[in-house]
Design a protein around this motif. Structure first.
Motif, mmCIF file in Angstrom:
data_model
loop_
_atom_site.group_PDB
_atom_site.id
_atom_site.type_symbol
_atom_site.label_atom_id
_atom_site.label_comp_id
_atom_site.label_asym_id
_atom_site.label_seq_id
_atom_site.Cartn_x
_atom_site.Cartn_y
_atom_site.Cartn_z
ATOM 1 N N LYS A 1 0.812 -1.225 0.000
ATOM 2 C CA LYS A 1 0.000 0.000 0.000
ATOM 3 C C LYS A 1 0.843 1.272 0.000
ATOM 4 C CE LYS A 1 -0.627 -0.292 4.978
ATOM 5 N NZ LYS A 1 -1.538 -0.459 6.069
ATOM 6 N N GLU A 2 2.113 1.169 0.427
ATOM 7 C CA GLU A 2 3.007 2.319 0.396
ATOM 8 C C GLU A 2 3.649 2.511 -0.985
ATOM 9 O OE1 GLU A 2 3.404 -0.097 2.886
ATOM 10 O OE2 GLU A 2 2.315 1.042 4.404
ATOM 11 N N GLY A 3 3.432 1.565 -1.899
ATOM 12 C CA GLY A 3 4.012 1.640 -3.227
ATOM 13 C C GLY A 3 5.370 0.970 -3.341
ATOM 14 N N ASP A 4 5.814 0.319 -2.262
ATOM 15 C CA ASP A 4 7.075 -0.410 -2.292
ATOM 16 C C ASP A 4 6.882 -1.734 -3.026
ATOM 17 O OD1 ASP A 4 8.110 1.559 -0.540
ATOM 18 O OD2 ASP A 4 7.430 0.427 1.206
ATOM 19 N N ILE A 5 7.961 -2.275 -3.565
ATOM 20 C CA ILE A 5 7.905 -3.593 -4.191
ATOM 21 C C ILE A 5 8.327 -4.617 -3.151
ATOM 22 C CG2 ILE A 5 8.752 -5.075 -6.044
ATOM 23 C CD1 ILE A 5 9.388 -2.477 -7.592
ATOM 24 N N VAL A 6 7.480 -5.616 -2.946
ATOM 25 C CA VAL A 6 7.747 -6.658 -1.956
ATOM 26 C C VAL A 6 8.009 -7.963 -2.692
ATOM 27 C CG1 VAL A 6 6.834 -7.905 0.033
ATOM 28 C CG2 VAL A 6 6.243 -5.489 -0.297
ATOM 29 N N PHE A 7 9.230 -8.469 -2.542
ATOM 30 C CA PHE A 7 9.623 -9.749 -3.132
ATOM 31 C C PHE A 7 9.532 -10.815 -2.043
ATOM 32 C CE2 PHE A 7 12.072 -6.530 -5.464
ATOM 33 C CZ PHE A 7 11.709 -6.825 -6.762
ATOM 34 N N THR A 8 8.877 -11.920 -2.356
ATOM 35 C CA THR A 8 8.746 -13.017 -1.389
ATOM 36 C C THR A 8 9.033 -14.324 -2.101
ATOM 37 O OG1 THR A 8 7.016 -11.765 -0.245
ATOM 38 C CG2 THR A 8 7.227 -14.088 0.327
ATOM 39 N N GLY A 9 9.854 -15.153 -1.469
ATOM 40 C CA GLY A 9 10.160 -16.448 -2.061
ATOM 41 C C GLY A 9 11.036 -17.284 -1.146
ATOM 42 N N GLN A 10 11.411 -18.436 -1.653
ATOM 43 C CA GLN A 10 12.212 -19.368 -0.866
ATOM 44 C C GLN A 10 13.668 -19.330 -1.303
ATOM 45 O OE1 GLN A 10 9.993 -23.071 -1.216
ATOM 46 N NE2 GLN A 10 9.010 -22.603 0.733
ATOM 47 N N LEU A 11 14.528 -19.518 -0.305
ATOM 48 C CA LEU A 11 15.964 -19.481 -0.535
ATOM 49 C C LEU A 11 16.602 -20.604 0.280
ATOM 50 C CD1 LEU A 11 17.986 -17.636 -2.034
ATOM 51 C CD2 LEU A 11 18.150 -16.270 0.044
ATOM 52 N N GLN A 12 17.389 -21.434 -0.385
ATOM 53 C CA GLN A 12 18.132 -22.495 0.288
ATOM 54 C C GLN A 12 19.587 -22.349 -0.112
ATOM 55 O OE1 GLN A 12 17.108 -26.595 -0.649
ATOM 56 N NE2 GLN A 12 17.724 -27.225 1.417
ATOM 57 N N VAL A 13 20.443 -22.106 0.876
ATOM 58 C CA VAL A 13 21.839 -21.792 0.553
ATOM 59 C C VAL A 13 22.710 -23.032 0.400
ATOM 60 C CG1 VAL A 13 21.705 -19.490 1.532
ATOM 61 C CG2 VAL A 13 22.470 -21.368 2.965
ATOM 62 N N LYS A 14 22.320 -24.136 1.035
ATOM 63 C CA LYS A 14 23.019 -25.417 0.899
ATOM 64 C C LYS A 14 21.978 -26.518 1.041
ATOM 65 C CE LYS A 14 27.064 -26.206 2.604
ATOM 66 N NZ LYS A 14 28.149 -26.478 3.550
ATOM 67 N N PRO A 15 22.150 -27.637 0.340
ATOM 68 C CA PRO A 15 21.142 -28.699 0.399
ATOM 69 C C PRO A 15 20.871 -29.214 1.813
ATOM 70 C CG PRO A 15 22.705 -29.135 -1.366
ATOM 71 C CD PRO A 15 23.220 -27.942 -0.609
ATOM 72 N N GLU A 16 21.883 -29.202 2.678
ATOM 73 C CA GLU A 16 21.688 -29.733 4.033
ATOM 74 C C GLU A 16 21.081 -28.713 5.002
ATOM 75 O OE1 GLU A 16 26.087 -28.542 3.664
ATOM 76 O OE2 GLU A 16 24.615 -29.521 2.403
ATOM 77 N N LEU A 17 20.851 -27.492 4.539
ATOM 78 C CA LEU A 17 20.245 -26.464 5.392
ATOM 79 C C LEU A 17 18.773 -26.293 5.031
ATOM 80 C CD1 LEU A 17 23.084 -23.767 5.434
ATOM 81 C CD2 LEU A 17 22.576 -25.525 7.140
ATOM 82 N N PRO A 18 17.988 -25.765 5.968
ATOM 83 C CA PRO A 18 16.554 -25.587 5.698
ATOM 84 C C PRO A 18 16.289 -24.610 4.551
ATOM 85 C CG PRO A 18 17.064 -25.136 8.023
ATOM 86 C CD PRO A 18 18.361 -25.328 7.310
ATOM 87 N N VAL A 19 15.123 -24.750 3.974
ATOM 88 C CA VAL A 19 14.636 -23.778 2.997
ATOM 89 C C VAL A 19 14.037 -22.623 3.800
ATOM 90 C CG1 VAL A 19 12.976 -23.352 1.150
ATOM 91 C CG2 VAL A 19 14.165 -25.559 1.278
ATOM 92 N N TYR A 20 14.451 -21.417 3.484
ATOM 93 C CA TYR A 20 13.958 -20.230 4.177
ATOM 94 C C TYR A 20 12.998 -19.472 3.279
ATOM 95 C CZ TYR A 20 17.187 -20.448 8.118
ATOM 96 O OH TYR A 20 17.849 -20.819 9.253
ATOM 97 N N THR A 21 11.928 -18.969 3.871
ATOM 98 C CA THR A 21 11.050 -18.045 3.166
ATOM 99 C C THR A 21 11.500 -16.644 3.542
ATOM 100 O OG1 THR A 21 9.231 -19.621 3.233
ATOM 101 C CG2 THR A 21 8.665 -17.320 2.761
ATOM 102 N N VAL A 22 11.829 -15.872 2.507
ATOM 103 C CA VAL A 22 12.429 -14.556 2.683
ATOM 104 C C VAL A 22 11.534 -13.511 2.031
ATOM 105 C CG1 VAL A 22 14.444 -13.136 2.073
ATOM 106 C CG2 VAL A 22 14.753 -15.546 2.674
ATOM 107 N N GLN A 23 11.479 -12.347 2.659
ATOM 108 C CA GLN A 23 10.755 -11.213 2.076
ATOM 109 C C GLN A 23 11.706 -10.021 2.029
ATOM 110 O OE1 GLN A 23 7.546 -8.900 4.213
ATOM 111 N NE2 GLN A 23 6.342 -10.070 2.732
ATOM 112 N N VAL A 24 11.786 -9.397 0.858
ATOM 113 C CA VAL A 24 12.627 -8.210 0.667
ATOM 114 C C VAL A 24 11.714 -7.076 0.206
ATOM 115 C CG1 VAL A 24 14.590 -7.212 -0.556
ATOM 116 C CG2 VAL A 24 14.586 -9.662 -0.003
ATOM 117 N N VAL A 25 11.791 -5.970 0.911
ATOM 118 C CA VAL A 25 10.977 -4.808 0.573
ATOM 119 C C VAL A 25 11.888 -3.741 -0.038
ATOM 120 C CG1 VAL A 25 9.358 -3.066 1.417
ATOM 121 C CG2 VAL A 25 9.425 -5.340 2.501
#
Length: 139
Positions: free
Chosen positions: A32-56
């Motif tokens: 609503k402020e006009g910012d772009i919000v990116f949301t998705g999953q990021l996994q940095v190594k196969p043995e680490l969890p998948v993270y859901t990340v949001q970047v505004v």
């Protein structure tokens, strides 16, 4: 009298295109402020969890980066108090401008934060990533 060329405002669609090219698993929406919000999953190594990340993306203002899932534990390092946004750089070392790309600068640092956070969790809360003492951390 000299004619000056009017500076065109930066086109945020370039941010969306760059993210789609490098991180196609992220979606982009305007808030609503006009910012772009990116949301998705990021996994940095196969043995680490998948993270859901949001970047505004907020134009010339420092982007806000949030870990939505799994949530960071209480007292996790390099998170701004109050907002919960990750602290990825010190403003003395890097100046954010609207023309810099989230996909180029911020996403790599976010992956780095996740990697070092996972190490921190598994190794007695020792942060081995780069850091600059600042704010209340100064002695």
């Amino acid at each position: 009298m000299a004619a000056y060329q009017k500076i065109k405002p930066y086109n945020p669609a370039i941010q969306v295109q760059a993210m789609r090219a490098r991180y196609p698993q992220f979606t982009a929406k305007k808030n609503k402020e006009g910012d772009i919000v990116f949301t998705g999953q990021l996994q940095v190594k196969p043995e680490l969890p998948v993270y859901t990340v949001q970047v505004v993306y907020r134009g010339d203002n420092r982007p806000r980066i949030f870990i939505l899932d799994p949530l960071p534990v209480e007292g996790a390092p390099h998170i701004f108090p109050g907002s919960g946004s990750l602290c990825l750089y010190h403003s003395d070392n890097f100046k954010w401008t609207e023309s810099k790309l989230i996909a180029h600068d911020i996403m790599g640092w976010t992956a780095g934060w996740i990697y070092f956070y996972e190490y921190w969790l598994q190794n007695g809360h020792v942060w081995i990533g780069p850091e600059v003492p600042h704010g209340p951390m100064l002695q």
